[in-house]
Design an enzyme around this catalytic site. Structure first.
Site, PDB file in Angstrom:
ATOM      1  N   PRO A 264       0.859  -1.131  -0.298  1.00 42.01           N
ATOM      2  CA  PRO A 264       0.111   0.125  -0.066  1.00 42.01           C
ATOM      3  C   PRO A 264       0.815   1.208   0.068  1.00 42.01           C
ATOM      4  CG  PRO A 264      -0.805  -0.853   2.179  1.00 42.01           C
ATOM      5  CD  PRO A 264       0.703  -2.147   1.017  1.00 42.01           C
TER       6      PRO A 264
ATOM      7  N   GLY B  69       6.561   1.036   3.318  1.00 43.87           N
ATOM      8  CA  GLY B  69       8.063   0.928   2.252  1.00 43.87           C
ATOM      9  C   GLY B  69       7.839   0.604   0.916  1.00 43.87           C
ATOM     10  N   SER B  70       6.659   1.213   0.599  1.00 47.06           N
ATOM     11  CA  SER B  70       6.507   1.007  -0.717  1.00 47.06           C
ATOM     12  C   SER B  70       7.436   2.115  -1.736  1.00 47.06           C
ATOM     13  CB  SER B  70       4.602   1.270  -1.219  1.00 47.06           C
ATOM     14  OG  SER B  70       4.589   2.669  -1.697  1.00 47.06           O
TER      15      SER B  70
ATOM     16  N   ALA C  30       1.067   4.317   3.764  1.00 44.59           N
ATOM     17  CA  ALA C  30       0.770   3.858   4.341  1.00 44.59           C
ATOM     18  C   ALA C  30       2.042   3.320   5.309  1.00 44.59           C
ATOM     19  CB  ALA C  30       0.313   2.636   3.982  1.00 44.59           C
ATOM     20  N   GLY C  31       2.702   3.579   5.259  1.00 46.00           N
ATOM     21  CA  GLY C  31       3.667   3.500   6.468  1.00 46.00           C
ATOM     22  C   GLY C  31       5.140   2.128   6.464  1.00 46.00           C
TER      23      GLY C  31
ATOM     24  N   ASP D 192      13.749   2.550   6.349  1.00 44.24           N
ATOM     25  CA  ASP D 192      13.036   2.057   5.541  1.00 44.24           C
ATOM     26  C   ASP D 192      14.313   1.556   4.197  1.00 44.24           C
ATOM     27  OD1 ASP D 192      11.508   3.123   6.418  1.00 44.24           O
ATOM     28  OD2 ASP D 192       9.964   3.877   4.641  1.00 44.24           O
TER      29      ASP D 192
ATOM     30  N   ALA E 168      10.441   2.982  -1.186  1.00 44.36           N
ATOM     31  CA  ALA E 168      11.807   1.854  -0.673  1.00 44.36           C
ATOM     32  C   ALA E 168      12.233   1.144  -1.861  1.00 44.36           C
ATOM     33  CB  ALA E 168      12.112   1.497   0.300  1.00 44.36           C
ATOM     34  N   ALA E 169      10.666  -0.102  -1.072  1.00 40.93           N
ATOM     35  CA  ALA E 169      10.790  -1.172  -1.941  1.00 40.93           C
ATOM     36  C   ALA E 169      11.010  -1.121  -3.644  1.00 40.93           C
ATOM     37  CB  ALA E 169       9.591  -1.901  -1.634  1.00 40.93           C
TER      38      ALA E 169
HETATM   39  O1  PMV Z   1       8.247   5.146   5.296  1.00 41.99           O
HETATM   40  P1  PMV Z   1       7.409   4.854   7.029  1.00 41.99           P
HETATM   41  O2  PMV Z   1       5.863   6.011   6.616  1.00 41.99           O
HETATM   42  O3  PMV Z   1       7.271   4.274   7.462  1.00 41.99           O
HETATM   43  O4  PMV Z   1       8.170   6.618   7.786  1.00 41.99           O
HETATM   44  C1  PMV Z   1       9.530   6.084   7.743  1.00 41.99           C
HETATM   45  C2  PMV Z   1       9.535   5.802   9.549  1.00 41.99           C
HETATM   46  C3  PMV Z   1      10.187   7.554   9.963  1.00 41.99           C
HETATM   47  O5  PMV Z   1      10.861   7.688  11.655  1.00 41.99           O
HETATM   48  C4  PMV Z   1       8.354   8.150  10.694  1.00 41.99           C
HETATM   49  C5  PMV Z   1      10.707   9.202   9.382  1.00 41.99           C
HETATM   50  C6  PMV Z   1      11.484   8.128   8.619  1.00 41.99           C
HETATM   51  O6  PMV Z   1      12.403   8.156   8.068  1.00 41.99           O
HETATM   52  O7  PMV Z   1      13.159   7.337   9.695  1.00 41.99           O
END
Ligand code: PMV
Length: 317
Positions: free
Chosen positions: A101, A107-108, A104-105, A152, A110-111
């Site tokens: 997703p 890591g889309s 949504a946190g 990530d 970065a992946a």
């Molecule tokens: O990509 P996300 O939404 O999992 O955010 C990463 C986590 C944070 O600590 C909020 C940001 C970061 O760069 O580490």
């Protein structure tokens, strides 16, 4: 030349998001149930150096040269050009798909970068080591996030549990007793750049207060690592809930996240918290294996748009 494909998993942050931007430790794990995939095929009719890009999930069909340099997909491709010292490599068609997703946190971004970097570098004849894949993906993360910690790209490129401190080499750790995490999606897209930026403003007005919160998070992260390594994963439940309370105090939770966290707790989860940037996206909850189906049902009932059950273990291959 045969088509070359590469994929990269999603991820969740178990502990320490946001504080990790301020050099406190965090723990993240890969989530193999979702992934980004890149396929590269030769394009014999196109001029050398041409990379055509197709990303149906975001309705994109273009050429790399038509995207601005600040576009993340262009940056990922250019990163491979520079790493391999290429100017006019054989033309190719790059197709990107993902089940992770977006915003949504998980890591889309970065992946997708990691999958592209792996597939293109293999296609052009030199697969890059994980460290270098992660370093290129980190440059792309800066476009998505502004000031990313780097967690990530690391957890996704290495695809193993990581204990991460900004600017330091990643550490992995032992998971002698695998455990189950249920991931509940609020279905609300939330920009990590915005939550990180808002928190930075708040920190600038009251640094002592936020530094104190980040120190408390760091203590939780260290305790969680110790519990996992000691084979007592059940002990991380209350630590998750405590980490969530600190994230509430950083103002990165939301009504939807609170609803899902409460639903999991009421269904007998051992602990629950938001995961990632917050204000939307996903929450995670630690469950006893006997209670997994109750917690999954409770999250769906409370409005989760997607629920993933994942097993945390030391190695994934
Ligand atoms: O990509 P996300 O939404 O999992 O955010 C990463 C986590 C944070 O600590 C909020 C940001 C970061 O760069 O580490």
């Amino acid at each position: 030349m045969p088509a070359i494909s590469a994929s990269a998993p999603g991820k969740i942050i178990l502990f320490g998001e946001h504080a990790v931007v301020y050099s406190r430790p965090a723990i993240a794990v890969p989530v193999l149930q979702v992934k980004a995939k890149a396929i590269v095929r030769a394009d014999p009719h196109a001029k050398p150096g041409t990379v055509s890009i197709e990303a149906p999930d975001i309705n994109l069909k273009t050429h790399q040269s038509e995207l601005p340099p600040s576009h993340p997909l262009n940056a990922a491709v250019s990163g491979v050009f520079s790493a391999l010292n290429l100017t006019r490599p054989p033309a190719c068609k790059l197709r990107i798909t993902s089940t992770i997703p977006i915003a949504a946190g998980m890591g889309s971004g970065a992946a997708v970068s990691v999958a592209i970097i792996r597939a293109l570098s293999a296609f052009w004849g030199k697969s890059l080591p994980d460290e270098q894949v992660s370093a290129i993906a980190y440059e792309v993360e800066k476009i998505y996030h502004g000031t990313p910690s780097g967690i990530d790209n690391n957890v996704i490129a290495f695809a193993m549990p990581v204990y991460f401190i900004r600017g330091q080499p990643i550490e992995t750790f032992r998971v002698p007793q695998p455990f189950t995490i249920v991931i509940g999606d609020t279905g609300v897209e939330s920009s990590t750049a915005t939550t990180v930026g808002d928190l930075r403003k708040a920190w600038q007005t009251n640094p002592d207060h936020y530094e104190h919160l980040f120190d408390k998070v760091a203590g939780i992260v260290r305790a969680a690592r110790a519990a996992i390594e000691a084979g007592r994963p059940e002990a991380i439940g209350p630590l998750m809930t405590r980490n969530h309370e600190l994230l509430q105090q950083m103002d990165v939770s939301s009504a939807d996240l609170e609803t899902l966290v409460r639903a999991a707790q009421q269904a007998g989860a051992l602990g629950a918290k938001l995961s990632g940037g917050g204000r939307g996206g996903n929450m995670i909850t630690l469950v006893d294996d006997q209670r997994t189906s109750e917690v999954v049902a409770a999250l769906r009932e409370a409005g989760a748009t997607n629920v993933i059950v994942t097993r945390i273990q030391e190695r994934y291959n």
